[in-house]
Design an enzyme around this catalytic site. Structure first.
Site, PDB file in Angstrom:
ATOM      1  N   TYR A 143      27.795  49.873  25.696  1.00 45.53           N
ATOM      2  CA  TYR A 143      27.991  50.503  24.393  1.00 45.53           C
ATOM      3  C   TYR A 143      28.140  52.005  24.584  1.00 45.53           C
ATOM      4  O   TYR A 143      27.357  52.617  25.304  1.00 45.53           O
ATOM      5  CB  TYR A 143      26.791  50.197  23.487  1.00 45.53           C
ATOM      6  CG  TYR A 143      26.909  50.786  22.097  1.00 45.53           C
ATOM      7  CD1 TYR A 143      27.880  50.326  21.213  1.00 45.53           C
ATOM      8  CD2 TYR A 143      26.061  51.800  21.674  1.00 45.53           C
ATOM      9  CE1 TYR A 143      27.979  50.858  19.936  1.00 45.53           C
ATOM     10  CE2 TYR A 143      26.150  52.337  20.395  1.00 45.53           C
ATOM     11  CZ  TYR A 143      27.117  51.862  19.531  1.00 45.53           C
ATOM     12  OH  TYR A 143      27.214  52.390  18.272  1.00 45.53           O
ATOM     13  N   ASP A 238      27.892  57.296  31.099  1.00 46.38           N
ATOM     14  CA  ASP A 238      27.289  57.451  29.790  1.00 46.38           C
ATOM     15  C   ASP A 238      25.776  57.333  29.978  1.00 46.38           C
ATOM     16  O   ASP A 238      25.233  56.242  30.106  1.00 46.38           O
ATOM     17  CB  ASP A 238      27.817  56.362  28.850  1.00 46.38           C
ATOM     18  CG  ASP A 238      27.150  56.405  27.484  1.00 46.38           C
ATOM     19  OD1 ASP A 238      26.192  57.188  27.307  1.00 46.38           O
ATOM     20  OD2 ASP A 238      27.581  55.648  26.588  1.00 46.38           O
ATOM     21  N   LYS A 266      20.180  60.820  22.535  1.00 47.27           N
ATOM     22  CA  LYS A 266      18.801  60.310  22.468  1.00 47.27           C
ATOM     23  C   LYS A 266      17.758  61.334  22.976  1.00 47.27           C
ATOM     24  O   LYS A 266      17.437  62.251  22.246  1.00 47.27           O
ATOM     25  CB  LYS A 266      18.715  58.954  23.157  1.00 47.27           C
ATOM     26  CG  LYS A 266      19.689  57.969  22.462  1.00 47.27           C
ATOM     27  CD  LYS A 266      19.494  56.519  22.758  1.00 47.27           C
ATOM     28  CE  LYS A 266      20.317  55.681  21.792  1.00 47.27           C
ATOM     29  NZ  LYS A 266      21.535  55.097  22.323  1.00 47.27           N
TER      30      LYS A 266
HETATM   31  C1  LIG Z   1      22.973  55.036  21.666  1.00 52.31           C
HETATM   32  C2  LIG Z   1      24.085  55.096  22.616  1.00 52.31           C
HETATM   33  C3  LIG Z   1      25.302  55.711  22.297  1.00 52.31           C
HETATM   34  C4  LIG Z   1      25.611  56.231  20.922  1.00 52.31           C
HETATM   35  O1  LIG Z   1      24.788  57.289  20.554  1.00 52.31           O
HETATM   36  P1  LIG Z   1      24.589  57.601  18.983  1.00 52.31           P
HETATM   37  O2  LIG Z   1      23.724  58.809  18.998  1.00 52.31           O
HETATM   38  O3  LIG Z   1      23.970  56.393  18.395  1.00 52.31           O
HETATM   39  O4  LIG Z   1      25.936  57.883  18.434  1.00 52.31           O
HETATM   40  C5  LIG Z   1      26.257  55.841  23.284  1.00 52.31           C
HETATM   41  N1  LIG Z   1      26.038  55.367  24.519  1.00 52.31           N
HETATM   42  C6  LIG Z   1      24.889  54.759  24.858  1.00 52.31           C
HETATM   43  C7  LIG Z   1      24.693  54.280  26.256  1.00 52.31           C
HETATM   44  C8  LIG Z   1      23.887  54.580  23.919  1.00 52.31           C
HETATM   45  O5  LIG Z   1      22.769  53.935  24.256  1.00 52.31           O
END
Ligand SMILES: *Cc1c(COP(=O)(O)O)cnc(C)c1O
Length: 435
Positions: A143, A238, A266
């Site tokens: 994601y 990511d 985060k």
């Molecule tokens: C949570 C998450 C996102 C998206 O971040 P948001 O602040 O919710 O837009 C992107 N990549 C990873 C790996 C995530 O866990």
């Protein structure tokens, strides 16, 4: 036990789509009523009905040292008194950037944005602008936020052009996203060869946390790096989840592999809305206003968010013992849950990287999306609700990782284990009654 939450959920649904501002919160994957929270301190959550829970979500990661950690709260209060936003540069942005470059290997320039989604969307635009190529490769089950390019799943064959997994994503966008399985180096090699000189970037969660928790196979990340170098493709990690969590320098530090671009979110904002992306000067110099790739944000580098992030990261930077303690606690939880499930003969697999823990109700090892999908979601639903009524708040989906905070005590882990023991017994009993 949940009357107030039920009332609030009904009211919320009148005014907010599905009653929530982000889908997983609606408990669709586990059923029942989402819990509405009122406050939290350290490892404990307090809901609208006055119930208390040990928290294994931590706002999906940011609460690495627990909720309402005093230095973060102090920093936010002090910053708020001096204005909540300028829309102009401030010194704290430099301080936070310097600290992050110090903590994260290979990073030379960083740009602040407001969410992980924004960070990943921007990193992809930079990769496309820099390489002058359009396509990207992503791994099924990873994601990267809700940007159009990322809402693509593979077709029936694993290696195929993507089809949009959400209405509203155009076919054109979907066609530029190629997908393969996580941990499958051959899959990436094949896609790069079939699309020579067309792939701008390979993007992945180096430690996926959005299909449970899955560790990279030995040599996988290094292999990706080599493949990308060979094909003139950028490697994007990511680290929105893994950054500052699996190690102070994230997965890059833990596995000794440096990506070309890295995204954060985060933890970086300590619970305030922050994301960031960065990389080598050579690549980041294409970013506006230095270069032609446009990316902007009215509230980017917001002073409250920067001060909060700075307070948390400063502690993580100077106190590496935190990571040892987290590791110890999570290992303890993993070992005891394993014993509990084994004792009750519940088929399971667990994956752990640092303080991320994935619980799957299936027997075979989980190494990618396909194997993660084998998890028994009905079992998870029972487990989730059994734990919830015993005061343990788990992520409300079988495809999410648990995140421990260092505010959790060994005693709390032991009570979590006995809640799991009672829950497991209940699960076995109810299976018998059905059978
Ligand atoms: C949570 C998450 C996102 C998206 O971040 P948001 O602040 O919710 O837009 C992107 N990549 C990873 C790996 C995530 O866990």
């Amino acid at each position: 036990m949940f009357e107030k939450s039920q009332q609030l959920y009904q009211r919320a649904q009148l005014f907010i789509p599905g009653g929530v501002n982000s889908p997983v919160r609606a408990f669709k994957a586990v059923g029942g009523t989402p819990v509405f929270f009122e406050k939290a301190k350290g490892s404990l959550l307090y809901d609208a009905d006055g119930n208390t829970y040990i928290d294994y979500v931590g706002s999906w990661g940011p609460m690495l040292l627990g909720h309402a950690w005093p230095p973060v709260i102090e920093a936010v209060k002090k910053a708020a008194e001096k204005s909540t936003s300028f829309g102009a540069p401030t010194e704290v942005e430099i301080e936070l950037a310097e600290l992050i470059l110090d903590m994260v290997p290979g990073l030379e320039k960083i740009r602040m944005v407001n969410s992980g989604t924004e960070a990943c969307m921007s990193a992809i635009r930079v990769a496309r602008g820099y390489t002058e190529r359009d396509k990207i490769i992503k791994m099924e089950g990873c994601y990267h936020g809700h940007g159009d390019s990322f809402l693509i799943k593979a077709g029936s064959g694993a290696l195929t052009f993507g089809t949009p997994s959400s209405p509203g994503v155009t076919k054109g966008t979907a066609q530029d996203t190629l997908t393969t399985q996580y941990n499958d180096l051959e899959g990436v090699k094949k896609l790069l060869e079939e699309n020579e000189n067309e792939v701008a970037a390979v993007i992945l969660e180096p430690v996926p946390g959005n299909m449970g928790c899955i560790p990279p196979a030995e040599g996988y990340l290094k292999g990706l790096k080599e493949l990308c170098e060979k094909h003139g493709t950028l490697l994007i990690f990511d680290e929105v989840m893994s950054g500052f969590r699996v190690a102070p320098g994230g997965a890059q530090e833990l596995y000794g592999v440096e990506a070309d671009l890295v995204t954060f979110g985060k933890i970086i904002g300590a619970g305030l809305p922050v994301g960031a992306y960065g990389g080598k000067v050579e690549i980041m110099k294409v970013v506006s206003p230095q270069g032609p790739v446009y990316q902007a944000g009215t509230l980017s580098g917001n002073p409250l968010a920067m001060h909060a992030g700075l307070a948390l990261l400063t502690e993580l930077h100077k106190n590496r013992r935190i990571y040892d303690q987290l590791e110890q606690k999570t290992t303890h939880l993993e070992e005891w849950l394993h014993r509990v499930f084994k004792h009750h003969e519940i088929p399971h697999t667990m994956n752990r990287v640092g303080s991320m823990l994935g619980i799957f109700f299936c027997e075979d090892p989980v190494t990618d999306f396909e194997s993660a999908s084998k998890t028994d979601t009905e079992r998870f639903r029972q487990f989730f609700h059994g734990m919830l009524k015993r005061g343990v708040y788990l992520p409300p989906s079988a495809y999410e990782s648990l995140f421990l905070s260092n505010a959790i005590t060994m005693d709390q882990i032991d009570s979590t284990v006995s809640a799991a023991d009672d829950t497991a017994e209940e699960m076995v009993e109810s299976a018998k009654n059905e059978g």
